[in-house]
Design a protein around this motif. Sequence first.
Motif, PDB file in Angstrom:
ATOM      1  N   LEU A 150      -7.557  -0.579  17.764  1.00 39.54           N
ATOM      2  CA  LEU A 150      -6.211  -0.520  17.204  1.00 39.54           C
ATOM      3  C   LEU A 150      -6.074  -1.446  16.000  1.00 39.54           C
ATOM      4  CD1 LEU A 150      -3.438   0.773  17.608  1.00 39.54           C
ATOM      5  CD2 LEU A 150      -2.834  -1.196  19.016  1.00 39.54           C
ATOM      6  N   ARG A 151      -6.618  -2.656  16.097  1.00 45.36           N
ATOM      7  CA  ARG A 151      -6.561  -3.588  14.972  1.00 45.36           C
ATOM      8  C   ARG A 151      -7.288  -3.017  13.746  1.00 45.36           C
ATOM      9  NH1 ARG A 151      -9.498  -8.241  16.545  1.00 45.36           N
ATOM     10  NH2 ARG A 151     -11.208  -7.497  15.277  1.00 45.36           N
ATOM     11  N   LEU A 152      -8.473  -2.457  13.963  1.00 45.86           N
ATOM     12  CA  LEU A 152      -9.218  -1.856  12.859  1.00 45.86           C
ATOM     13  C   LEU A 152      -8.492  -0.643  12.291  1.00 45.86           C
ATOM     14  CD1 LEU A 152     -12.877  -2.085  14.177  1.00 45.86           C
ATOM     15  CD2 LEU A 152     -11.823  -3.444  12.378  1.00 45.86           C
ATOM     16  N   ARG A 153      -7.871   0.131  13.147  1.00 50.13           N
ATOM     17  CA  ARG A 153      -7.125   1.318  12.689  1.00 50.13           C
ATOM     18  C   ARG A 153      -5.975   0.902  11.774  1.00 50.13           C
ATOM     19  NH1 ARG A 153      -6.484   6.641  14.785  1.00 50.13           N
ATOM     20  NH2 ARG A 153      -4.399   7.456  14.414  1.00 50.13           N
ATOM     21  N   TYR A 154      -5.232  -0.129  12.160  1.00 49.91           N
ATOM     22  CA  TYR A 154      -4.127  -0.585  11.320  1.00 49.91           C
ATOM     23  C   TYR A 154      -4.626  -1.149   9.990  1.00 49.91           C
ATOM     24  CZ  TYR A 154      -0.824   0.044  15.156  1.00 49.91           C
ATOM     25  OH  TYR A 154      -0.045   0.571  16.140  1.00 49.91           O
ATOM     26  N   ARG A 155      -5.758  -1.842  10.012  1.00 50.08           N
ATOM     27  CA  ARG A 155      -6.335  -2.338   8.751  1.00 50.08           C
ATOM     28  C   ARG A 155      -6.728  -1.175   7.844  1.00 50.08           C
ATOM     29  NH1 ARG A 155     -10.551  -7.148  10.348  1.00 50.08           N
ATOM     30  NH2 ARG A 155      -9.026  -8.649  11.087  1.00 50.08           N
ATOM     31  N   LEU A 156      -7.335  -0.158   8.422  1.00 54.62           N
ATOM     32  CA  LEU A 156      -7.726   1.006   7.626  1.00 54.62           C
ATOM     33  C   LEU A 156      -6.511   1.735   7.065  1.00 54.62           C
ATOM     34  CD1 LEU A 156     -10.696   2.398   9.722  1.00 54.62           C
ATOM     35  CD2 LEU A 156     -10.804   1.453   7.409  1.00 54.62           C
ATOM     36  N   PHE A 157      -5.441   1.822   7.842  1.00 51.90           N
ATOM     37  CA  PHE A 157      -4.215   2.444   7.322  1.00 51.90           C
ATOM     38  C   PHE A 157      -3.663   1.658   6.137  1.00 51.90           C
ATOM     39  CE2 PHE A 157      -3.242   4.552  11.615  1.00 51.90           C
ATOM     40  CZ  PHE A 157      -3.728   5.773  11.184  1.00 51.90           C
ATOM     41  N   ASP A 204     -10.635   9.350  -4.897  1.00 52.18           N
ATOM     42  CA  ASP A 204     -10.667  10.475  -3.953  1.00 52.18           C
ATOM     43  C   ASP A 204     -11.786  10.299  -2.933  1.00 52.18           C
ATOM     44  OD1 ASP A 204      -8.502  11.826  -5.022  1.00 52.18           O
ATOM     45  OD2 ASP A 204      -9.728  13.035  -6.387  1.00 52.18           O
ATOM     46  N   GLU A 205     -12.952   9.863  -3.398  1.00 51.63           N
ATOM     47  CA  GLU A 205     -14.070   9.620  -2.484  1.00 51.63           C
ATOM     48  C   GLU A 205     -13.753   8.493  -1.501  1.00 51.63           C
ATOM     49  OE1 GLU A 205     -17.122  10.991  -1.911  1.00 51.63           O
ATOM     50  OE2 GLU A 205     -16.476  12.628  -3.201  1.00 51.63           O
ATOM     51  N   LEU A 206     -13.156   7.428  -2.008  1.00 52.96           N
ATOM     52  CA  LEU A 206     -12.788   6.304  -1.156  1.00 52.96           C
ATOM     53  C   LEU A 206     -11.760   6.726  -0.114  1.00 52.96           C
ATOM     54  CD1 LEU A 206     -13.073   3.317  -0.522  1.00 52.96           C
ATOM     55  CD2 LEU A 206     -11.335   2.854  -2.261  1.00 52.96           C
ATOM     56  N   HIS A 207     -10.790   7.522  -0.529  1.00 53.16           N
ATOM     57  CA  HIS A 207      -9.758   8.015   0.386  1.00 53.16           C
ATOM     58  C   HIS A 207     -10.389   8.862   1.493  1.00 53.16           C
ATOM     59  CE1 HIS A 207      -6.361  10.621   1.628  1.00 53.16           C
ATOM     60  NE2 HIS A 207      -5.685   9.487   1.499  1.00 53.16           N
ATOM     61  N   GLY A 208     -11.321   9.726   1.129  1.00 52.27           N
ATOM     62  CA  GLY A 208     -12.002  10.539   2.129  1.00 52.27           C
ATOM     63  C   GLY A 208     -12.845   9.701   3.081  1.00 52.27           C
ATOM     64  N   SER A 209     -13.474   8.669   2.558  1.00 52.95           N
ATOM     65  CA  SER A 209     -14.284   7.788   3.408  1.00 52.95           C
ATOM     66  C   SER A 209     -13.417   7.025   4.400  1.00 52.95           C
ATOM     67  CB  SER A 209     -15.063   6.798   2.547  1.00 52.95           C
ATOM     68  OG  SER A 209     -15.971   7.470   1.733  1.00 52.95           O
ATOM     69  N   ILE A 210     -12.271   6.571   3.945  1.00 57.78           N
ATOM     70  CA  ILE A 210     -11.366   5.852   4.847  1.00 57.78           C
ATOM     71  C   ILE A 210     -10.844   6.784   5.926  1.00 57.78           C
ATOM     72  CG2 ILE A 210      -9.144   4.663   4.985  1.00 57.78           C
ATOM     73  CD1 ILE A 210      -9.768   3.555   2.162  1.00 57.78           C
ATOM     74  N   ASN A 211     -10.486   8.017   5.560  1.00 55.64           N
ATOM     75  CA  ASN A 211     -10.045   8.981   6.569  1.00 55.64           C
ATOM     76  C   ASN A 211     -11.147   9.266   7.574  1.00 55.64           C
ATOM     77  OD1 ASN A 211      -7.420   9.317   5.688  1.00 55.64           O
ATOM     78  ND2 ASN A 211      -7.951  10.976   4.301  1.00 55.64           N
ATOM     79  N   GLY A 212     -12.390   9.347   7.105  1.00 58.42           N
ATOM     80  CA  GLY A 212     -13.510   9.540   8.015  1.00 58.42           C
ATOM     81  C   GLY A 212     -13.675   8.366   8.968  1.00 58.42           C
ATOM     82  N   ALA A 213     -13.483   7.160   8.464  1.00 62.30           N
ATOM     83  CA  ALA A 213     -13.586   5.974   9.321  1.00 62.30           C
ATOM     84  C   ALA A 213     -12.482   5.960  10.372  1.00 62.30           C
ATOM     85  CB  ALA A 213     -13.518   4.708   8.471  1.00 62.30           C
ATOM     86  N   ILE A 214     -11.293   6.400   9.994  1.00 63.82           N
ATOM     87  CA  ILE A 214     -10.189   6.460  10.959  1.00 63.82           C
ATOM     88  C   ILE A 214     -10.507   7.479  12.050  1.00 63.82           C
ATOM     89  CG2 ILE A 214      -7.770   7.132  11.241  1.00 63.82           C
ATOM     90  CD1 ILE A 214      -7.274   5.876   8.455  1.00 63.82           C
ATOM     91  N   ARG A 215     -11.080   8.618  11.676  1.00 63.70           N
ATOM     92  CA  ARG A 215     -11.460   9.624  12.672  1.00 63.70           C
ATOM     93  C   ARG A 215     -12.599   9.132  13.561  1.00 63.70           C
ATOM     94  NH1 ARG A 215     -10.902  13.113   8.289  1.00 63.70           N
ATOM     95  NH2 ARG A 215     -13.169  13.073   7.986  1.00 63.70           N
TER      96      ARG A 215
END
Length: 88
Positions: A28-35, A58-69
């Motif tokens: 949860l802590r990592l998820r909030y940091r990624l958000f 755009d690439e960075l945004h996609g990578s962050i979304n992948g990390a959240i998933r």
Amino acid sequence: MKTLLLVFMALTAIHYAYDAILLPAIRLRLRYRLFAIRDTVRELMASVHSGEDRASLDELHGSINGAIRWLPMLDFASYSHAMRVYNS
């Protein structure tokens, strides 16, 4: 034999505490940091409209979304590896 049983019971209790209490809090802590990071990237994307900067964002945004998933599959080994890479 009795000692071995007690060791296994203790390891089971430690594993349960880690898997049911500690790991969800870490996720949860990592998820909030990624958000928060993703929100910052989105703000930057709103100010940049074209060019290489936009493609990088755009690439960075996609990578962050992948990390959240990926976060629900986080385990101790991958977390410790990520922290070693992040801190070095």
